[in-house]
Design a protein around this motif. Structure first.
Motif, PDB file in Angstrom:
ATOM      1  N   LEU A 136       0.821  -1.208   0.000  1.00 58.23           N
ATOM      2  CA  LEU A 136       0.000   0.000   0.000  1.00 58.23           C
ATOM      3  C   LEU A 136       0.858   1.262   0.000  1.00 58.23           C
ATOM      4  O   LEU A 136       0.507   2.258  -0.640  1.00 58.23           O
ATOM      5  CB  LEU A 136      -0.943  -0.014   1.202  1.00 58.23           C
ATOM      6  CG  LEU A 136      -2.060  -1.066   1.137  1.00 58.23           C
ATOM      7  CD1 LEU A 136      -2.834  -1.104   2.448  1.00 58.23           C
ATOM      8  CD2 LEU A 136      -3.003  -0.794  -0.030  1.00 58.23           C
ATOM      9  N   TYR A 137       1.966   1.234   0.696  1.00 58.65           N
ATOM     10  CA  TYR A 137       2.868   2.395   0.710  1.00 58.65           C
ATOM     11  C   TYR A 137       3.400   2.662  -0.695  1.00 58.65           C
ATOM     12  O   TYR A 137       3.386   3.802  -1.178  1.00 58.65           O
ATOM     13  CB  TYR A 137       4.014   2.140   1.687  1.00 58.65           C
ATOM     14  CG  TYR A 137       4.987   3.291   1.793  1.00 58.65           C
ATOM     15  CD1 TYR A 137       4.751   4.350   2.663  1.00 58.65           C
ATOM     16  CD2 TYR A 137       6.152   3.318   1.023  1.00 58.65           C
ATOM     17  CE1 TYR A 137       5.646   5.413   2.762  1.00 58.65           C
ATOM     18  CE2 TYR A 137       7.046   4.374   1.111  1.00 58.65           C
ATOM     19  CZ  TYR A 137       6.790   5.414   1.983  1.00 58.65           C
ATOM     20  OH  TYR A 137       7.675   6.466   2.069  1.00 58.65           O
ATOM     21  N   LEU A 138       3.866   1.614  -1.361  1.00 58.55           N
ATOM     22  CA  LEU A 138       4.411   1.772  -2.711  1.00 58.55           C
ATOM     23  C   LEU A 138       3.325   2.182  -3.705  1.00 58.55           C
ATOM     24  O   LEU A 138       3.547   3.038  -4.568  1.00 58.55           O
ATOM     25  CB  LEU A 138       5.067   0.469  -3.160  1.00 58.55           C
ATOM     26  CG  LEU A 138       6.341   0.066  -2.410  1.00 58.55           C
ATOM     27  CD1 LEU A 138       6.741  -1.361  -2.775  1.00 58.55           C
ATOM     28  CD2 LEU A 138       7.479   1.036  -2.707  1.00 58.55           C
ATOM     29  N   ALA A 139       2.137   1.574  -3.586  1.00 57.03           N
ATOM     30  CA  ALA A 139       1.042   1.899  -4.503  1.00 57.03           C
ATOM     31  C   ALA A 139       0.565   3.327  -4.302  1.00 57.03           C
ATOM     32  O   ALA A 139       0.237   4.031  -5.267  1.00 57.03           O
ATOM     33  CB  ALA A 139      -0.112   0.918  -4.306  1.00 57.03           C
ATOM     34  N   GLN A 140       0.516   3.770  -3.052  1.00 56.60           N
ATOM     35  CA  GLN A 140       0.085   5.134  -2.767  1.00 56.60           C
ATOM     36  C   GLN A 140       1.037   6.147  -3.406  1.00 56.60           C
ATOM     37  O   GLN A 140       0.607   7.133  -4.016  1.00 56.60           O
ATOM     38  CB  GLN A 140       0.014   5.355  -1.258  1.00 56.60           C
ATOM     39  CG  GLN A 140      -0.531   6.729  -0.863  1.00 56.60           C
ATOM     40  CD  GLN A 140      -0.428   6.962   0.631  1.00 56.60           C
ATOM     41  OE1 GLN A 140       0.658   6.869   1.193  1.00 56.60           O
ATOM     42  NE2 GLN A 140      -1.545   7.244   1.268  1.00 56.60           N
ATOM     43  N   LYS A 141       2.338   5.903  -3.291  1.00 53.01           N
ATOM     44  CA  LYS A 141       3.316   6.813  -3.881  1.00 53.01           C
ATOM     45  C   LYS A 141       3.234   6.791  -5.405  1.00 53.01           C
ATOM     46  O   LYS A 141       3.316   7.836  -6.057  1.00 53.01           O
ATOM     47  CB  LYS A 141       4.728   6.435  -3.425  1.00 53.01           C
ATOM     48  CG  LYS A 141       4.985   6.667  -1.945  1.00 53.01           C
ATOM     49  CD  LYS A 141       6.461   6.585  -1.615  1.00 53.01           C
ATOM     50  CE  LYS A 141       7.226   7.735  -2.234  1.00 53.01           C
ATOM     51  NZ  LYS A 141       8.652   7.745  -1.812  1.00 53.01           N
TER      52      LYS A 141
END
Length: 291
Positions: free
Chosen positions: A70-75
């Motif tokens: 989720l962190y990578l997708a959000q960025k």
């Protein structure tokens, strides 16, 4: 802001990884047509957001991977909501995990070693039209992604692997098939892993262990996860084997210890229990491509 503690923003050990595929043309480092390749530095940055629990405990594996995804997708979505899917190499993922945990290869948790050994690959598609067709009855997620985890097919190579989860009560045998897929939905204060395919498990101890030795492994269909203010993880998992369907709620402590149900002496957790039991009916877009 999600309950998964983005800095600046279950029980199922869904494992990320992959950099190149056997029997495919070799690509230059950091280049793979049709994908945004996630660098080792970016993976390390994402993993370092998860610092208030033990990510090497099997029971924390799904939370650790979910937070990182989720962190990578959000960025990536902030850069371009219609950008290409993300691609995380198994070599980069494993090396990043070793660096973040300061462990040697032979001291890494079994779920990570097996992922590395089988060269599991992961694709993350955060384009909303590729994930959700219609929300029938559910809150609107802040972020929704498709996740595909796989390793390259080769004649004679196993199409699945299993490992034991001895921190759970009862103990579990968890099996990853060659291709696993699921929808990861972030609702801000809880997360759902929905429409899970390719993941099975069965208890190996207690009366349930005896039952599942007879009926075989159950397919894990869904798990919902929420985190309390003091760092407790609550999972509500649904599994099915034939006509038998089970829905269980468990509490996972930061060190990985897991207990059935929500602690009875914590009335403040009732709101979390309601949160992870609300209706969740979504018409998903078809997953594209086969591996």
């Amino acid at each position: 802001m999600t309950g998964f503690h983005y800095k600046g923003g279950l029980r199922i050990a869904t494992l990320l990884c992959f950099f190149f595929i056997l029997d495919q043309p070799a690509y230059a480092d950091g280049v793979r047509p049709g994908y945004q390749v996630v660098s080792r530095a970016e993976i390390i940055e994402a993993m370092r957001q998860c610092d208030d629990y033990d990510p090497t405990a099997t029971t924390n594996g799904a939370r650790f991977q979910g937070e990182m995804i989720l962190y990578l997708a959000q960025k990536a979505r902030a850069r371009d909501p219609q950008g290409l899917p993300l691609f995380i190499g198994y070599e980069n993922w494993f090396q990043a995990f070793m660096e973040v945990t300061a462990r040697a290869e032979d001291a890494m948790p079994q779920y990570a070693q097996l992922s590395y050994q089988y060269k599991q690959n992961t694709e993350i598609d955060y384009r909303i039209d590729r994930v959700i067709r219609e929300i029938v009855e559910a809150p609107t997620p802040e972020l929704a992604v498709n996740v595909r985890i796989w390793w390259e097919y080769q004649p004679g190579k196993p199409d699945r692997y299993s490992y034991m989860d001895t921190l759970s009560t009862p103990n579990l045998k968890v099996t990853n098939q060659r291709v696993m897929t699921y929808r990861l939905l972030d609702f801000g204060n809880w997360v759902a892993y929905d429409e899970i395919k390719g993941l099975t498990g069965r208890p190996t101890s207690g009366i349930l262990g005896f039952l599942f030795r007879i009926i075989g492994e159950g397919h894990i269909l869904q798990t919902r996860m929420a985190i309390s203010k003091d760092g407790l993880q609550f999972n509500r998992a649904t599994a099915k084997k034939g006509f038998i369907k089970r829905i269980d709620t468990v509490t996972v402590y930061p060190d990985g210890k897991m207990e059935k149900d929500i602690p009875p002496d914590r009335p403040d957790l009732l709101e979390i229990a309601k949160r992870i039991t609300q209706p969740l009916e979504i018409d998903y877009a078809e997953l594209s491509g086969e591996k």
